[in-house]
Design a protein around this motif. Structure first.
Motif, PDB file in Angstrom:
ATOM      1  N   ILE A   1     -24.503  60.287 -12.210  1.00 31.78           N
ATOM      2  CA  ILE A   1     -24.482  59.738 -10.872  1.00 31.78           C
ATOM      3  C   ILE A   1     -25.802  58.803 -10.803  1.00 31.78           C
ATOM      4  N   PRO A   2     -25.911  57.594 -10.274  1.00 31.36           N
ATOM      5  CA  PRO A   2     -24.694  56.888  -9.685  1.00 31.36           C
ATOM      6  C   PRO A   2     -23.568  56.423 -10.578  1.00 31.36           C
ATOM      7  N   GLN A   3     -22.279  56.177  -9.928  1.00 28.73           N
ATOM      8  CA  GLN A   3     -21.226  55.589 -10.476  1.00 28.73           C
ATOM      9  C   GLN A   3     -20.842  54.068  -9.570  1.00 28.73           C
ATOM     10  N   LEU A   4     -20.758  53.266 -10.194  1.00 29.15           N
ATOM     11  CA  LEU A   4     -20.103  51.973  -9.616  1.00 29.15           C
ATOM     12  C   LEU A   4     -18.695  51.574  -9.763  1.00 29.15           C
ATOM     13  N   TYR A   5     -17.906  51.359  -8.764  1.00 27.39           N
ATOM     14  CA  TYR A   5     -16.438  50.945  -8.894  1.00 27.39           C
ATOM     15  C   TYR A   5     -16.700  49.683  -8.020  1.00 27.39           C
ATOM     16  N   VAL A   6     -15.774  48.636  -8.873  1.00 27.07           N
ATOM     17  CA  VAL A   6     -15.350  47.332  -8.355  1.00 27.07           C
ATOM     18  C   VAL A   6     -13.885  47.165  -8.507  1.00 27.07           C
ATOM     19  N   LYS A   7     -13.325  47.014  -7.406  1.00 28.05           N
ATOM     20  CA  LYS A   7     -11.781  46.750  -7.384  1.00 28.05           C
ATOM     21  C   LYS A   7     -11.074  47.872  -7.964  1.00 28.05           C
ATOM     22  N   GLY A   8     -11.562  48.924  -7.786  1.00 25.24           N
ATOM     23  CA  GLY A   8     -10.940  50.021  -8.448  1.00 25.24           C
ATOM     24  C   GLY A   8     -11.246  50.396  -9.840  1.00 25.24           C
ATOM     25  N   GLU A   9     -12.166  49.582 -10.607  1.00 26.22           N
ATOM     26  CA  GLU A   9     -12.446  49.740 -11.841  1.00 26.22           C
ATOM     27  C   GLU A   9     -13.825  50.336 -12.163  1.00 26.22           C
ATOM     28  N   PHE A  10     -14.084  51.357 -12.700  1.00 24.82           N
ATOM     29  CA  PHE A  10     -15.185  52.007 -13.057  1.00 24.82           C
ATOM     30  C   PHE A  10     -16.208  51.061 -14.024  1.00 24.82           C
ATOM     31  N   ILE A  11     -17.481  50.813 -13.368  1.00 25.43           N
ATOM     32  CA  ILE A  11     -18.054  49.926 -14.135  1.00 25.43           C
ATOM     33  C   ILE A  11     -19.293  50.733 -14.976  1.00 25.43           C
ATOM     34  N   GLY A  12     -19.967  51.758 -14.437  1.00 29.55           N
ATOM     35  CA  GLY A  12     -20.919  52.455 -14.875  1.00 29.55           C
ATOM     36  C   GLY A  12     -21.870  52.970 -14.313  1.00 29.55           C
ATOM     37  N   GLY A  13     -22.827  53.416 -14.766  1.00 30.90           N
ATOM     38  CA  GLY A  13     -23.999  54.103 -14.015  1.00 30.90           C
ATOM     39  C   GLY A  13     -25.226  53.064 -13.969  1.00 30.90           C
ATOM     40  N   ALA A  14     -26.434  53.397 -13.656  1.00 33.99           N
ATOM     41  CA  ALA A  14     -27.538  52.621 -13.285  1.00 33.99           C
ATOM     42  C   ALA A  14     -27.968  51.848 -14.514  1.00 33.99           C
ATOM     43  N   ASP A  15     -28.060  52.303 -15.833  1.00 38.88           N
ATOM     44  CA  ASP A  15     -28.211  51.687 -17.025  1.00 38.88           C
ATOM     45  C   ASP A  15     -27.589  50.422 -17.430  1.00 38.88           C
ATOM     46  N   ILE A  16     -26.201  50.807 -17.319  1.00 44.76           N
ATOM     47  CA  ILE A  16     -25.002  49.868 -17.437  1.00 44.76           C
ATOM     48  C   ILE A  16     -25.315  48.739 -16.487  1.00 44.76           C
ATOM     49  N   VAL A  17     -25.429  49.173 -15.049  1.00 44.48           N
ATOM     50  CA  VAL A  17     -25.446  48.002 -14.031  1.00 44.48           C
ATOM     51  C   VAL A  17     -26.712  47.207 -14.273  1.00 44.48           C
ATOM     52  N   LYS A  18     -27.921  47.918 -14.871  1.00 50.10           N
ATOM     53  CA  LYS A  18     -28.952  47.004 -14.870  1.00 50.10           C
ATOM     54  C   LYS A  18     -28.883  46.122 -15.945  1.00 50.10           C
ATOM     55  N   GLU A  19     -28.298  46.504 -17.120  1.00 46.66           N
ATOM     56  CA  GLU A  19     -28.230  45.713 -18.421  1.00 46.66           C
ATOM     57  C   GLU A  19     -27.211  44.595 -17.996  1.00 46.66           C
ATOM     58  N   MET A  20     -26.164  45.063 -17.294  1.00 41.93           N
ATOM     59  CA  MET A  20     -25.062  43.883 -17.115  1.00 41.93           C
ATOM     60  C   MET A  20     -25.695  42.722 -16.035  1.00 41.93           C
ATOM     61  N   PHE A  21     -26.775  43.055 -14.962  1.00 39.54           N
ATOM     62  CA  PHE A  21     -27.156  42.215 -14.111  1.00 39.54           C
ATOM     63  C   PHE A  21     -28.324  41.429 -14.765  1.00 39.54           C
ATOM     64  N   GLN A  22     -28.891  42.014 -15.802  1.00 34.49           N
ATOM     65  CA  GLN A  22     -30.058  41.030 -16.245  1.00 34.49           C
ATOM     66  C   GLN A  22     -29.069  40.118 -17.441  1.00 34.49           C
ATOM     67  N   SER A  23     -28.125  40.569 -17.870  1.00 37.95           N
ATOM     68  CA  SER A  23     -27.465  39.549 -18.699  1.00 37.95           C
ATOM     69  C   SER A  23     -26.546  38.412 -17.917  1.00 37.95           C
ATOM     70  N   GLY A  24     -26.584  38.638 -16.552  1.00 40.48           N
ATOM     71  CA  GLY A  24     -25.569  37.929 -15.826  1.00 40.48           C
ATOM     72  C   GLY A  24     -24.069  38.266 -15.919  1.00 40.48           C
TER      73      GLY A  24
END
Length: 119
Positions: free
Chosen positions: A81-104
């Motif tokens: 935890i944490p876990q992020l969901y967008v429009k019903g889709e599981f996106i991931g946790g903090a590391d994945i969100v951070k990487e996705m944010f940094q890459s655009g």
């Protein structure tokens, strides 16, 4: 003879709550603490990213209920935890969100899903 598939979700009130919350809100963050007062650095990081992007979201504090804390891990088959969901889709946790944010990639996903903020 074909059997109708059944899922734990229909029999488990915690999974039903999680599924309903994800269905009713475009962006949901299952986190430790609240968006105003995160109670772990990883949850705080994801809140900062979403706030920076001006993405409206709801935070669900898993520390309020042990069944929910365990249930979200089983629901997503994701151990942290944490876990992020967008429009019903599981996106991931903090590391994945951070990487996705940094890459655009996270902004592109939010745009694609129609939940982008004003940033």
């Amino acid at each position: 003879m074909t059997e109708t598939p059944t899922t734990e979700i229909s029999n488990d009130p915690v999974h039903a709550f999680i599924g309903q919350t994800i269905a009713e809100h475009p962006v949901v963050l299952f986190m430790k603490g609240t968006p105003d007062t995160p109670r772990c650095g990883f949850s705080g990081l994801v809140v900062q990213v979403l706030d920076h992007m001006s993405v409206p979201f709801i935070g669900v504090d898993v520390l309020q209920d042990e069944a929910l804390r365990d249930g979200i891990k089983a629901f997503s088959d994701w151990p942290t935890i944490p876990q992020l969901y967008v429009k019903g889709e599981f996106i991931g946790g903090a590391d994945i969100v951070k990487e996705m944010f940094q890459s655009g990639e996270l902004q592109a996903l939010m745009n694609e899903k129609g939940v982008a903020g004003e940033a």
